[in-house]
Every structure is written in C-alpha cells, then in structure tokens.
Write a protein that holds these residues in place. Structure first.
Motif, PDB file in Angstrom:
ATOM      1  N   UNK A 184       0.833  -1.203  -0.142  1.00 13.47           N
ATOM      2  CA  UNK A 184      -0.168  -0.264   0.076  1.00 13.47           C
ATOM      3  C   UNK A 184       0.740   1.347   0.095  1.00 13.47           C
ATOM      4  N   UNK A 185       0.638   2.125  -1.210  1.00 15.00           N
ATOM      5  CA  UNK A 185       1.469   3.332  -1.127  1.00 15.00           C
ATOM      6  C   UNK A 185       0.863   4.726  -1.186  1.00 15.00           C
ATOM      7  N   UNK A 186       1.181   5.496  -0.289  1.00 10.86           N
ATOM      8  CA  UNK A 186       0.765   6.743  -0.366  1.00 10.86           C
ATOM      9  C   UNK A 186       1.495   7.704  -1.391  1.00 10.86           C
ATOM     10  N   UNK A 187       0.858   8.245  -2.213  1.00 11.19           N
ATOM     11  CA  UNK A 187       1.512   9.231  -3.010  1.00 11.19           C
ATOM     12  C   UNK A 187       0.376  10.507  -3.483  1.00 11.19           C
ATOM     13  N   UNK A 188       1.421  11.472  -3.882  1.00 11.51           N
ATOM     14  CA  UNK A 188       0.510  12.798  -4.407  1.00 11.51           C
ATOM     15  C   UNK A 188       0.681  12.727  -5.937  1.00 11.51           C
ATOM     16  N   UNK A 189       1.320  11.755  -6.659  1.00  9.57           N
ATOM     17  CA  UNK A 189       1.530  11.925  -8.111  1.00  9.57           C
ATOM     18  C   UNK A 189       0.829  10.818  -8.563  1.00  9.57           C
ATOM     19  N   UNK A 190      -0.280  11.384  -9.481  1.00 11.10           N
ATOM     20  CA  UNK A 190      -0.988  10.736 -10.277  1.00 11.10           C
ATOM     21  C   UNK A 190      -0.227   9.709 -11.315  1.00 11.10           C
ATOM     22  N   UNK A 191       0.527  10.236 -11.769  1.00  8.73           N
ATOM     23  CA  UNK A 191       1.392   9.401 -12.804  1.00  8.73           C
ATOM     24  C   UNK A 191       2.053   8.275 -12.205  1.00  8.73           C
ATOM     25  N   UNK A 192       2.644   8.218 -10.934  1.00  8.36           N
ATOM     26  CA  UNK A 192       3.322   7.268 -10.212  1.00  8.36           C
ATOM     27  C   UNK A 192       2.183   6.305  -9.631  1.00  8.36           C
ATOM     28  N   UNK A 193       0.976   6.848  -9.361  1.00  9.66           N
ATOM     29  CA  UNK A 193       0.167   5.866  -8.789  1.00  9.66           C
ATOM     30  C   UNK A 193      -0.519   4.944 -10.152  1.00  9.66           C
ATOM     31  N   UNK A 194      -0.714   5.591 -11.085  1.00  9.21           N
ATOM     32  CA  UNK A 194      -1.088   4.969 -12.187  1.00  9.21           C
ATOM     33  C   UNK A 194      -0.495   3.792 -12.910  1.00  9.21           C
ATOM     34  N   UNK A 195       1.013   4.173 -12.688  1.00  9.01           N
ATOM     35  CA  UNK A 195       1.994   3.332 -13.437  1.00  9.01           C
ATOM     36  C   UNK A 195       2.511   2.338 -12.546  1.00  9.01           C
ATOM     37  N   UNK A 196       2.284   2.336 -11.155  1.00  9.11           N
ATOM     38  CA  UNK A 196       2.769   1.705 -10.438  1.00  9.11           C
ATOM     39  C   UNK A 196       1.976   0.407  -9.820  1.00  9.11           C
ATOM     40  N   UNK A 197       0.586   0.985  -9.739  1.00  9.32           N
ATOM     41  CA  UNK A 197      -0.227   0.049  -9.115  1.00  9.32           C
ATOM     42  C   UNK A 197      -1.105  -0.884  -9.692  1.00  9.32           C
ATOM     43  N   UNK A 198      -1.773  -1.821  -9.158  1.00 13.10           N
ATOM     44  CA  UNK A 198      -2.867  -2.749  -9.758  1.00 13.10           C
ATOM     45  C   UNK A 198      -4.184  -1.874  -9.701  1.00 13.10           C
ATOM     46  N   UNK A 199      -4.401  -1.250  -8.442  1.00  8.97           N
ATOM     47  CA  UNK A 199      -5.442  -0.469  -8.379  1.00  8.97           C
ATOM     48  C   UNK A 199      -4.983   0.775  -7.519  1.00  8.97           C
ATOM     49  N   UNK A 200      -5.844   1.765  -7.703  1.00  6.48           N
ATOM     50  CA  UNK A 200      -5.944   3.155  -7.074  1.00  6.48           C
ATOM     51  C   UNK A 200      -6.956   3.734  -6.346  1.00  6.48           C
ATOM     52  N   UNK A 201      -6.668   4.062  -5.175  1.00  5.12           N
ATOM     53  CA  UNK A 201      -7.862   4.548  -4.320  1.00  5.12           C
ATOM     54  C   UNK A 201      -7.759   6.037  -4.295  1.00  5.12           C
ATOM     55  N   UNK A 202      -8.533   6.686  -4.971  1.00  2.00           N
ATOM     56  CA  UNK A 202      -8.682   8.276  -4.738  1.00  2.00           C
ATOM     57  C   UNK A 202      -9.414   8.726  -3.816  1.00  2.00           C
ATOM     58  N   UNK A 203      -9.028   9.492  -2.800  1.00  2.39           N
ATOM     59  CA  UNK A 203      -9.705  10.144  -1.698  1.00  2.39           C
ATOM     60  C   UNK A 203      -9.682  11.586  -1.950  1.00  2.39           C
ATOM     61  N   UNK A 204     -10.848  11.957  -1.454  1.00  2.00           N
ATOM     62  CA  UNK A 204     -11.265  13.600  -1.519  1.00  2.00           C
ATOM     63  C   UNK A 204     -12.080  13.795  -0.461  1.00  2.00           C
ATOM     64  N   UNK A 205     -11.710  14.741   0.419  1.00  2.16           N
ATOM     65  CA  UNK A 205     -12.729  15.163   1.645  1.00  2.16           C
ATOM     66  C   UNK A 205     -12.961  14.041   2.628  1.00  2.16           C
ATOM     67  N   UNK A 206     -11.986  12.897   2.580  1.00  2.00           N
ATOM     68  CA  UNK A 206     -12.404  11.845   3.569  1.00  2.00           C
ATOM     69  C   UNK A 206     -13.224  10.559   3.032  1.00  2.00           C
ATOM     70  N   UNK A 207     -13.419  10.783   1.637  1.00  2.00           N
ATOM     71  CA  UNK A 207     -14.360   9.896   1.083  1.00  2.00           C
ATOM     72  C   UNK A 207     -13.731   9.224  -0.319  1.00  2.00           C
ATOM     73  N   UNK A 208     -14.098   8.204  -0.738  1.00  3.14           N
ATOM     74  CA  UNK A 208     -13.501   7.473  -1.546  1.00  3.14           C
ATOM     75  C   UNK A 208     -14.374   7.969  -3.032  1.00  3.14           C
ATOM     76  N   UNK A 209     -13.533   8.661  -3.751  1.00  2.00           N
ATOM     77  CA  UNK A 209     -13.945   9.078  -5.216  1.00  2.00           C
ATOM     78  C   UNK A 209     -14.044   8.062  -6.146  1.00  2.00           C
ATOM     79  N   UNK A 210     -12.915   7.167  -6.097  1.00  3.92           N
ATOM     80  CA  UNK A 210     -13.040   5.981  -6.952  1.00  3.92           C
ATOM     81  C   UNK A 210     -11.841   5.242  -6.606  1.00  3.92           C
ATOM     82  N   UNK A 211     -12.301   3.897  -6.797  1.00  2.39           N
ATOM     83  CA  UNK A 211     -11.185   2.692  -6.263  1.00  2.39           C
ATOM     84  C   UNK A 211     -11.330   1.816  -7.332  1.00  2.39           C
ATOM     85  N   UNK A 212     -10.291   1.743  -8.323  1.00  2.00           N
ATOM     86  CA  UNK A 212     -10.466   0.936  -9.471  1.00  2.00           C
ATOM     87  C   UNK A 212      -9.161   0.863 -10.161  1.00  2.00           C
ATOM     88  N   UNK A 213      -8.923  -0.086 -11.081  1.00  2.00           N
ATOM     89  CA  UNK A 213      -7.525  -0.309 -11.894  1.00  2.00           C
ATOM     90  C   UNK A 213      -7.270   1.042 -12.606  1.00  2.00           C
TER      91      UNK A 213
END
Length: 251
Positions: A184-213
């Motif tokens: 599980x990786x915390x990152x601020x970089x969208x490119x990093x998250x999308x090229x490194x991960x099997x799935x990406x959890x996008x948080x906004x205001x303490x809620x899940x905006x999207x959790x997907x490949x």
C-alpha cells in the motif's frame, strides 16, 4: 485479504475519514492518491496501527484486528525520509531488526534480498555515502527481511527522479510479485500511482472518489473530481501515460 469496513476517524471534531470501505487482495499494489488533507496519511496510519480507528473495522484474512496493537500486526512501513541509522553501514541497517527476531529470515534469505535489490556493492558504505535510490533500496530491504504481512510505503519516490525513480518503481513491482506481498503506497503523484499500482484509491475530503484499476480511472473517471484532479494533471505528463495506456488514453 485486507478489508476496511465503514472506517471513520476525526481529529478535534473534524472528520478526516468518513466511512471508508474497501478490500485489498493478497499481492496487490494499491496506491492511495488525493489532494493534501484528503485523508491519505491518516488512512495509512490506521492500517499500520499508529492511529486508532474511531468507528468501523479493519480485517486481515477475516480476523478483526481493529484493536490489535501495531507491533502485533506485522505490517511494516518505509517512511518518506527512509529513517535509516546514520551510524551504521548499509548492511547493518538491513539486518538491524533481526537482532530482536533473529530467526525470522535466514542468512540465505537476507543474501537473496540483497541481490534482488542490487545492494551488494554498497553493503559496507556509510549511509551518508549512498544516493537517494540506494537509501530507498536499503530501507526497503530492512523492512522486507522482517517478512511483513503488508508493506506500507509513504511517498517512496518523492525524493527521486529520472532513471532512479523508474528503477525503484520496477524494484517495488518485482518485490511485490516475488513475495506475493500486499503493498500500500501513499503518493501525491497521479502518474506514479497509475504506472505503479494494480489499483488506485482516490480520496477526496475523507471519502472514496474512485477505487479501480488504472486503465478504468483513465478511461472511465468516476466523477468530476477524478476527471479534474487526475486527468488534468496527467495532461502535463501525457507522453509517459501514452506509453503505458496508449489508445485507452486517446479515447
């Protein structure tokens, strides 16, 4: 393997996490992404056990570990600043944790890990003589010799760039595959998250905006926030994303 059920956390009356529910499979690499103050680090700390959960459950292999102390969870973290011991050389940093748990990794396993991370030429070097990428690999090796059930990484690539950054990304992928290690990786970089991960959890205001490949996030952003936060930022780095997703991004 690792499940969160309606997890909530507040500080001084302000809700930081507002009912997080998700499942992370064994061996998956999941990145947590979002703007500052969105709850990324808080979520990482809750999983590690540094911070208590106010409401909800944290499950590991079906067992409720919500109130299990951090030292009993066997989840390990590599911090953003590596947190290496400056008075020890690279090798002694790697094996430091084995002093308290000497049987957890054999010498053969330590040697295999050193070779996997290409650290053998640097074992005798003091920490201040290592590059950023070498320090990152030493910190990763020190964590992995303890055979964590879950590996947590806090901004692992933020201090790196260029070829070194790409090399560490590939090392993380290799380690996760080699050890079937949930990461599980915390990152601020969208490119990093999308090229490194099997799935990406996008948080906004303490809620899940999207959790997907990554491909789904690129082609089917879950809402306007994902569209703006992720895709607009990626336009700046579109050449790198094209190389990974190609025609999907063009659509």
């Amino acid at each position: 393997m690792l499940s969160l059920r309606n997890v909530k956390k507040a500080y001084d009356g302000t809700e930081i996490l507002k009912g997080i529910t998700l499942d992370i499979g064994k061996g998956e690499i999941v990145s947590i992404l979002g703007p500052s103050g969105g709850g990324k680090t808080t979520l990482l700390n809750l999983i590690l056990g540094i911070t208590d959960i106010d409401e909800g459950q944290l499950l590991y292999d079906g067992e409720d570990i919500t109130h299990v102390p951090m030292e009993q969870r066997d989840f390990n973290i590599v911090f953003q600043d590596y947190a290496l011991f400056p008075n020890l050389n690279a090798y002694n940093n790697i094996v430091y944790g084995l002093k308290n748990k000497p049987g957890i990794s054999t010498q053969e396993e330590v040697d295999e890990l050193i070779d996997l991370l290409d650290l053998r030429p640097h074992l005798d070097k003091p920490i201040d003589q290592l590059s950023g990428g070498q320090k990152q690999r030493v910190a990763l090796a020190r964590t992995l010799v303890m055979k964590p059930k879950v590996l947590l990484l806090d901004e692992p690539l933020s201090a790196l760039d260029g070829v070194i950054k790409e090399s560490i990304k590939e090392r993380i992928k290799t380690v996760a595959k080699e050890f079937d290690l949930t990461t599980i990786i915390v990152t601020h970089d969208p490119e990093e998250a999308l090229t490194l991960s099997d799935r990406v959890l996008i948080l906004n205001g303490g809620k899940i905006s999207q959790y997907a490949e990554p491909q789904e996030i690129i082609t089917k952003p879950g809402n306007s926030f994902v569209q703006e936060f992720i895709l607009n930022q990626l336009m700046i780095k579109r050449n790198n994303i094209f190389s990974l997703f190609g025609e999907c991004y063009a659509q």
